[in-house]
Design a protein around this motif. Structure first.
Motif, PDB file in Angstrom:
ATOM      1  N   PHE A  15       0.781  -1.184   0.126  1.00 32.14           N
ATOM      2  CA  PHE A  15      -0.038   0.125   0.085  1.00 32.14           C
ATOM      3  C   PHE A  15       0.735   1.218   0.106  1.00 32.14           C
ATOM      4  CE2 PHE A  15      -3.260  -3.027   1.538  1.00 32.14           C
ATOM      5  CZ  PHE A  15      -4.419  -2.656   0.689  1.00 32.14           C
ATOM      6  N   GLN A  16       2.166   1.060   0.354  1.00 30.61           N
ATOM      7  CA  GLN A  16       2.960   2.350   0.417  1.00 30.61           C
ATOM      8  C   GLN A  16       2.832   3.107  -1.058  1.00 30.61           C
ATOM      9  OE1 GLN A  16       7.079   1.471   1.260  1.00 30.61           O
ATOM     10  NE2 GLN A  16       7.684   3.548   1.545  1.00 30.61           N
ATOM     11  N   GLU A  17       2.696   4.300  -1.040  1.00 27.41           N
ATOM     12  CA  GLU A  17       2.660   5.115  -2.463  1.00 27.41           C
ATOM     13  C   GLU A  17       4.129   5.852  -2.407  1.00 27.41           C
ATOM     14  OE1 GLU A  17      -0.517   7.759  -2.508  1.00 27.41           O
ATOM     15  OE2 GLU A  17      -1.792   6.098  -1.438  1.00 27.41           O
ATOM     16  N   GLU A  18       4.403   6.485  -3.474  1.00 27.78           N
ATOM     17  CA  GLU A  18       5.770   6.818  -3.910  1.00 27.78           C
ATOM     18  C   GLU A  18       6.224   7.931  -2.900  1.00 27.78           C
ATOM     19  OE1 GLU A  18       6.931   8.321  -7.765  1.00 27.78           O
ATOM     20  OE2 GLU A  18       6.378   6.542  -8.608  1.00 27.78           O
ATOM     21  N   ASP A  19       5.346   9.039  -2.645  1.00 27.43           N
ATOM     22  CA  ASP A  19       5.590  10.117  -1.594  1.00 27.43           C
ATOM     23  C   ASP A  19       5.531   9.667  -0.255  1.00 27.43           C
ATOM     24  OD1 ASP A  19       2.877  10.137  -1.613  1.00 27.43           O
ATOM     25  OD2 ASP A  19       2.539  11.984  -1.060  1.00 27.43           O
ATOM     26  N   GLU A  20       5.339   8.361   0.280  1.00 22.65           N
ATOM     27  CA  GLU A  20       5.149   8.193   1.560  1.00 22.65           C
ATOM     28  C   GLU A  20       6.500   7.409   1.925  1.00 22.65           C
ATOM     29  OE1 GLU A  20       0.805   6.999   2.224  1.00 22.65           O
ATOM     30  OE2 GLU A  20       1.943   5.470   1.215  1.00 22.65           O
ATOM     31  N   ASN A  21       6.912   7.667   3.431  1.00 17.78           N
ATOM     32  CA  ASN A  21       7.960   6.783   4.100  1.00 17.78           C
ATOM     33  C   ASN A  21       6.981   6.022   4.916  1.00 17.78           C
ATOM     34  OD1 ASN A  21      10.200   8.171   3.242  1.00 17.78           O
ATOM     35  ND2 ASN A  21       9.750   9.857   4.557  1.00 17.78           N
ATOM     36  N   PHE A  22       7.715   4.585   5.070  1.00 14.54           N
ATOM     37  CA  PHE A  22       7.023   3.716   5.729  1.00 14.54           C
ATOM     38  C   PHE A  22       7.842   3.137   6.755  1.00 14.54           C
ATOM     39  CE2 PHE A  22       6.202  -1.094   6.264  1.00 14.54           C
ATOM     40  CZ  PHE A  22       5.022  -0.969   6.993  1.00 14.54           C
ATOM     41  N   TYR A  23       7.379   3.144   8.049  1.00 14.81           N
ATOM     42  CA  TYR A  23       8.208   2.829   9.198  1.00 14.81           C
ATOM     43  C   TYR A  23       7.840   1.701  10.091  1.00 14.81           C
ATOM     44  CZ  TYR A  23       9.511   7.702   8.404  1.00 14.81           C
ATOM     45  OH  TYR A  23       9.883   9.099   7.651  1.00 14.81           O
ATOM     46  N   PHE A  24       8.466   0.790  10.523  1.00 19.65           N
ATOM     47  CA  PHE A  24       8.027  -0.080  11.378  1.00 19.65           C
ATOM     48  C   PHE A  24       9.118  -0.279  12.679  1.00 19.65           C
ATOM     49  CE2 PHE A  24       9.909  -2.041   7.622  1.00 19.65           C
ATOM     50  CZ  PHE A  24      10.632  -2.985   8.477  1.00 19.65           C
ATOM     51  N   GLY A  25       8.628  -0.816  13.745  1.00 18.90           N
ATOM     52  CA  GLY A  25       9.643  -1.112  14.901  1.00 18.90           C
ATOM     53  C   GLY A  25       8.926  -1.383  16.267  1.00 18.90           C
ATOM     54  N   GLN A  26       9.319  -1.633  16.966  1.00 16.68           N
ATOM     55  CA  GLN A  26       9.077  -1.769  18.360  1.00 16.68           C
ATOM     56  C   GLN A  26       9.171  -0.571  19.227  1.00 16.68           C
ATOM     57  OE1 GLN A  26      10.814  -5.014  20.537  1.00 16.68           O
ATOM     58  NE2 GLN A  26       9.218  -4.982  22.154  1.00 16.68           N
ATOM     59  N   VAL A  27       8.005  -0.117  19.999  1.00 14.66           N
ATOM     60  CA  VAL A  27       8.017   1.188  20.502  1.00 14.66           C
ATOM     61  C   VAL A  27       8.973   1.235  21.699  1.00 14.66           C
ATOM     62  CG1 VAL A  27       6.484   2.605  22.221  1.00 14.66           C
ATOM     63  CG2 VAL A  27       5.456   1.525  20.068  1.00 14.66           C
ATOM     64  N   ILE A  28       9.675   2.393  21.880  1.00 16.07           N
ATOM     65  CA  ILE A  28      10.593   2.568  22.924  1.00 16.07           C
ATOM     66  C   ILE A  28      10.129   3.422  23.967  1.00 16.07           C
ATOM     67  CG2 ILE A  28      12.705   3.583  23.477  1.00 16.07           C
ATOM     68  CD1 ILE A  28      13.136   3.682  20.169  1.00 16.07           C
ATOM     69  N   TYR A  29      10.014   2.622  25.219  1.00 13.38           N
ATOM     70  CA  TYR A  29       9.115   3.201  26.222  1.00 13.38           C
ATOM     71  C   TYR A  29       9.930   4.104  27.447  1.00 13.38           C
ATOM     72  CZ  TYR A  29       5.561   0.291  24.578  1.00 13.38           C
ATOM     73  OH  TYR A  29       4.561  -0.375  24.000  1.00 13.38           O
ATOM     74  N   ARG A  30      11.320   3.613  27.664  1.00 11.42           N
ATOM     75  CA  ARG A  30      12.016   4.384  28.523  1.00 11.42           C
ATOM     76  C   ARG A  30      12.745   5.541  28.144  1.00 11.42           C
ATOM     77  NH1 ARG A  30      16.904   0.932  30.369  1.00 11.42           N
ATOM     78  NH2 ARG A  30      16.972   2.601  31.963  1.00 11.42           N
TER      79      ARG A  30
END
Length: 168
Positions: A15-30
């Motif tokens: 679903f990523q479009e050309e003008d988009e950045n796509f990120y993913f990762g585990q949330v950092i809490y501390r």
């Protein structure tokens, strides 16, 4: 809800479009971890940008990289009090083509994804669902199982777990 992250990532990449950045990762809490990561990243970028042989064009690229990193990084930060959630996030960043939702006093950009645009039989890659404690756990379990079957999942395709917490 526990998802198969790799399958979900692959779906979102479709679903990523050309003008988009796509990120993913585990949330950092501390907060200490958040500070450490941002300071280490800034330090590396500053070291690279202070090199006397660096061109103006390369400095602009470093600045763009800094913007990219901070945009990505802050979308993965959350207050430490939520650390039990062990959240993993998928984030699309785009300056255009965003829908908006009003949440907690802010207009938050959102992206609506319709899985049937890729494949009419595509469904969320759910591995398991845990439901909280309640007085009607057997009814809840059956209802959830029936809901999943009605939405295209096989009978034992998704593991249904009951929370070990008590009601009180």
């Amino acid at each position: 809800i526990e998802f198969d992250r790799q399958k979900l990532k692959d779906i979102f990449l479709a679903f990523q479009e050309e003008d988009e950045n796509f990120y993913f990762g585990q949330v950092i809490y501390r907060k200490e971890d958040q500070k450490s990561i941002i300071f280490e990243t800034l330090d590396k970028l500053i070291q690279k940008s202070t090199n006397k042989n660096i061109t103006l064009e390369h400095r602009k690229k470093l600045f763009d990289k800094y913007n990219y990193i901070t945009e990505y990084f802050y979308s993965l930060c959350k207050q430490e009090g939520h650390s039990a959630e062990k959240e993993y996030r998928f984030v699309f960043c785009s300056n255009e083509n965003s829908d908006f939702e009003y949440k907690r006093g802010l207009f938050v950009p959102t992206k609506k994804i319709f899985f049937n645009e890729i494949d009419e039989n595509l469904k969320l890659p759910i591995k398991s669902i845990m439901f909280g404690p309640n007085h009607y756990s057997s009814i809840g379990h059956k209802s959830l199982k029936n809901f999943l079957i009605k939405n295209g999942y096989k009978e034992n395709e998704v593991k249904i777990k009951k929370s070990s917490l008590s009601i009180r």
